[in-house]
Enzyme design. Structure first.
Site, short mmCIF file in Angstrom:
data_model
loop_
_atom_site.label_atom_id
_atom_site.label_comp_id
_atom_site.label_asym_id
_atom_site.label_seq_id
_atom_site.Cartn_x
_atom_site.Cartn_y
_atom_site.Cartn_z
N HIS A 82 0.71 -1.23 0.04
CA HIS A 82 -0.16 -0.03 -0.02
C HIS A 82 0.98 1.23 0.01
O HIS A 82 1.88 1.24 0.68
CB HIS A 82 -0.86 0.01 1.26
CG HIS A 82 -1.64 1.29 1.48
ND1 HIS A 82 -2.85 1.64 0.69
CD2 HIS A 82 -1.29 2.31 2.23
CE1 HIS A 82 -3.40 2.82 1.10
NE2 HIS A 82 -2.51 3.34 1.85
N ASP A 161 -15.52 2.19 8.14
CA ASP A 161 -14.70 3.20 7.71
C ASP A 161 -14.96 4.33 6.68
O ASP A 161 -14.89 5.51 6.97
CB ASP A 161 -13.34 2.60 7.05
CG ASP A 161 -12.15 3.71 6.67
OD1 ASP A 161 -11.76 4.20 7.53
OD2 ASP A 161 -11.92 3.64 5.57
N ARG A 168 -15.19 12.52 9.50
CA ARG A 168 -14.14 13.17 9.56
C ARG A 168 -13.74 14.05 8.52
O ARG A 168 -13.44 15.27 8.89
CB ARG A 168 -12.93 12.10 9.72
CG ARG A 168 -12.90 11.00 10.71
CD ARG A 168 -12.10 9.83 10.53
NE ARG A 168 -10.55 10.29 10.01
CZ ARG A 168 -9.69 9.71 9.54
NH1 ARG A 168 -10.08 8.52 8.90
NH2 ARG A 168 -8.25 10.16 9.32
N SER A 183 -7.87 3.52 9.65
CA SER A 183 -8.48 3.58 8.37
C SER A 183 -7.75 2.82 7.29
O SER A 183 -8.25 1.89 6.60
CB SER A 183 -8.49 5.06 8.24
OG SER A 183 -9.12 5.03 6.77
N LYS A 187 -8.55 -1.53 5.95
CA LYS A 187 -8.85 -2.10 4.58
C LYS A 187 -7.87 -3.02 3.87
O LYS A 187 -7.98 -4.00 3.34
CB LYS A 187 -8.72 -0.87 3.50
CG LYS A 187 -10.07 0.15 3.89
CD LYS A 187 -10.22 1.10 2.79
CE LYS A 187 -9.30 2.31 3.10
NZ LYS A 187 -9.49 3.26 4.05
#
Length: 433
Positions: A82, A161, A168, A183, A187
Site C-alpha cells: 500500500h 470506515d 471526519r 482507516s 482495509k
C-alpha cells in the site's frame, strides 16, 4: 453501556477498552449511534490520541464491520503493498509484475484517485477492456493461477470506515495518526494477505508533510499489523518531486511497462527494487536483500516480469496489444514542449502543483463525479539537482485542449533554480519494521 460515558472517558484522556471500541464501531455500522455523538468522540481522539492497543482494536473492529476476504485456499504466502499516495505513483503496476515473476503471490485491492492524478485503478482502466471488477472467486482463481491480480474492492469491505471517513471529512478530524492508521490498515487487513508493505511518502506531493510525521504514521500502522498477526513493514520515501518521469494515466502505464522491461527511470526503478527486496523477504522467497535483488534483476532481464504483466492484463480482459505496443494506448491530441526560461541547477520542483496542473488537463478528479481523460498528462525531462540551460526541455505536455496562458505561467512557477549545485533526492529514506 452508554456512549456518552465513552465520550467522557476519552475527553478525560483515558484509554478505551476493547469492549467500548467494539460497541462504538457496532453502533456506527448499524446506525444506532448518532453522527453528532461519533463526531464528538472523533474530536476527543484528535485532541487526546489513542495508544497502540486502542488503535489496533479500532482497526480490527472496523475490519470486521463488513466482509473479510479469506485467501487461505490460495497456496503460499499472499502479499500486499500500500502506498499513501503521491504524484506520479505508478508503483503497483511495475512492482506487482516484478515480484510475481519471482514466485510471490500478490493479491491487491486498490482505489481510485481524487485530486492530483488517477489512482491505480484509473491507470489500469486506461488499458482498453481491463476489468477491475472481478468477483471474489475470480480474484482468488487468478492469484492462484498466475500469482498476480489488482482489482477494486469486492463486496462490502470495511463499511464502518466509509461512514467514519465521511464524518471526519466534514468535522476537521482527518488529521489524527490513530484514525489515519486504523482507516488504512482496516482495509489492508480485510483484503486477506499475510504480509503488508507500506510505502509511506512525505513531502509536498504527499499526505504527510514531514519525514517525522511519515515515520509516526508508519510505526502506528506497523504496530496494528503486527498486533493482528500480519508481517508488516514500511518504507519512508520522499515525494518532494514527482516519482519517475510521468504524471497521467496512460503515460504512467507506459512508464511502468518500460520499467518491467528494464528501461524505466532510475528513481522509479530503484523504488521498485527496494520494495521488491522487502516483499520477497517477507514472502520467504529470498533470504537476503542481495538475493532478492538478483532475482528481481533476472526477472526483468529475462523478460519474465514483462510476461507477468501481459498475463495479468490478459486474464483481466485488457488489450495486451497496448502493452506490447504502447503507442496503442490512449493518445492526446496535442503535444507541447515546455522549455526553460532560466538557467541553473533545479533547486525545487513543486510536486503538488504539477499534480494539480495535470488534473486541470483532465488527468485527475476534482470531485468524485469527474471523468478521467486517460491520454493527458506530463512527461518530465528534469529532476532536482539537474543543470539546466535556458531553452532546455523541462517537460512535455500531452493535452486535448489548447493550453491557457494562466496554466503555462503556473507551470513555470513550479520550478525554482539556483546557481549552487544541488544534491539529488534520495529514493528511500528509511525502512521500518
Amino acid at each position: 453501556m452508554r456512549f456518552l460515558d465513552i465520550i467522557e472517558k476519552k475527553k478525560n484522556k483515558l484509554a478505551l477498552t476493547d469492549e467500548e471500541i467494539q460497541f462504538w464501531i457496532d453502533g456506527v455500522t448499524n446506525d444506532t449511534i448518532p453522527d453528532y455523538q461519533t463526531s464528538s468522540l472523533l474530536m476527543a481522539i484528535v485532541l487526546n490520541g489513542m495508544d497502540e492497543k486502542e488503535t489496533a482494536k479500532l482497526a480490527e473492529a472496523m475490519m470486521n464491520s463488513g466482509d473479510v476476504l479469506d485467501l487461505s485456499g490460495i497456496p503460499g504466502i499472499k502479499s500486499d503493498k500500500h502506498s499513501t499516495g503521491g504524484v506520479g505513483d505508478k508503483t503497483s503496476l511495475a512492482l506487482g509484475a516484478m515480484v510475481a515473476a519471482c514466485g510471490l503471490k500478490v493479491a491487491k485491492m486498490s482505489g481510485r484517485g481524487l485530486g492530483h492524478t488517477g489512482g491505480t485503478l484509473d491507470k489500469l482502466e486506461s488499458i482498453e477492456g481491463f476489468n477491475i471488477f472481478l468477483t471474489e472467486d475470480q480474484f482468488k482463481k487468478q492469484v492462484s493461477e498466475i500469482g498476480l491480480s489488482i482489482i477494486g474492492q469486492t463486496g462490502e469491505l470495511v463499511p464502518a470506515d466509509k461512514k467514519l471517513y465521511a464524518l471526519r471529512d466534514v468535522t476537521a478530524t482527518v488529521n489524527s495518526i490513530p484514525l489515519i492508521a486504523s482507516s488504512i490498515m482496516s482495509k489492508k487487513l480485510a483484503s486477506g494477505s499475510n504480509t503488508i508493505l507500506l510505502d509511506v511518502k512525505y513531502g509536498e506531493g504527499a499526505f504527510m508533510q514531514t519525514i517525522e510525521d511519515a515515520k509516526t504514521l508508519a510505526n502506528a500502522m506497523i504496530s496494528i499489523g503486527n498486533r493482528l498477526g500480519r508481517n508488516t513493514m514500511a518504507m519512508i520515501t520522499d515525494m518532494n518531486q514527482p516519482l519517475g518521469n510521468t504524471i497521467g494515466n496512460a503515460l504512467e502505464v507506459e512508464e511502468a511497462i518500460e520499467t518491467v522491461k528494464g528501461n524505466g527511470p532510475k528513481d522509479f526503478t530503484e523504488l521498485c527494487m527496494c520494495a521488491g527486496e522487502i516483499m520477497l523477504m517477507q514472502g520467504k522467497i529470498a533470504n537476503s536483500k542481495e538475493e532478492a535483488r538478483k532475482m528481481l534483476q533476472e526477472a526483468i532481464s529475462s523478460g519474465k516480469a514483462f510476461e507477468k504483466l501481459l498475463q495479468m492484463v490478459e486474464y483481466q480482459g485488457g488489450n495486451v496489444e497496448q502493452i506490447k505496443n504502447t503507442k496503442l494506448l490512449p493518445q492526446a491530441k496535442f503535444v507541447t514542449e515546455m522549455k526553460s526560461r532560466e538557467s541553473g541547477y533545479v533547486e525545487h520542483i513543486h510536486s503538488q502543483q504539477l499534480g494539480i496542473l495535470a488534473m486541470h488537463l483532465g488527468a485527475g478528479r476534482a470531485t468524485k463525479e469527474d471523468s478521467i481523460n486517460y491520454a493527458v498528462g506530463l512527461r518530465m525531462n528534469s529532476k532536482k539537482g539537474d543543470k539546466i540551460e535556458t531553452g532546455d526541455l523541462l517537460c512535455t505536455v500531452y493535452h486535448d485542449e489548447e493550453l491557457k496562458q494562466e496554466w503555462i505561467e503556473n507551470f513555470y512557477k513550479t520550478f525554482s533554480f539556483t546557481d549552487n549545485k544541488v544534491d539529488p533526492i534520495p529514493i528511500v529514506e528509511e525502512i521500518l519494521g
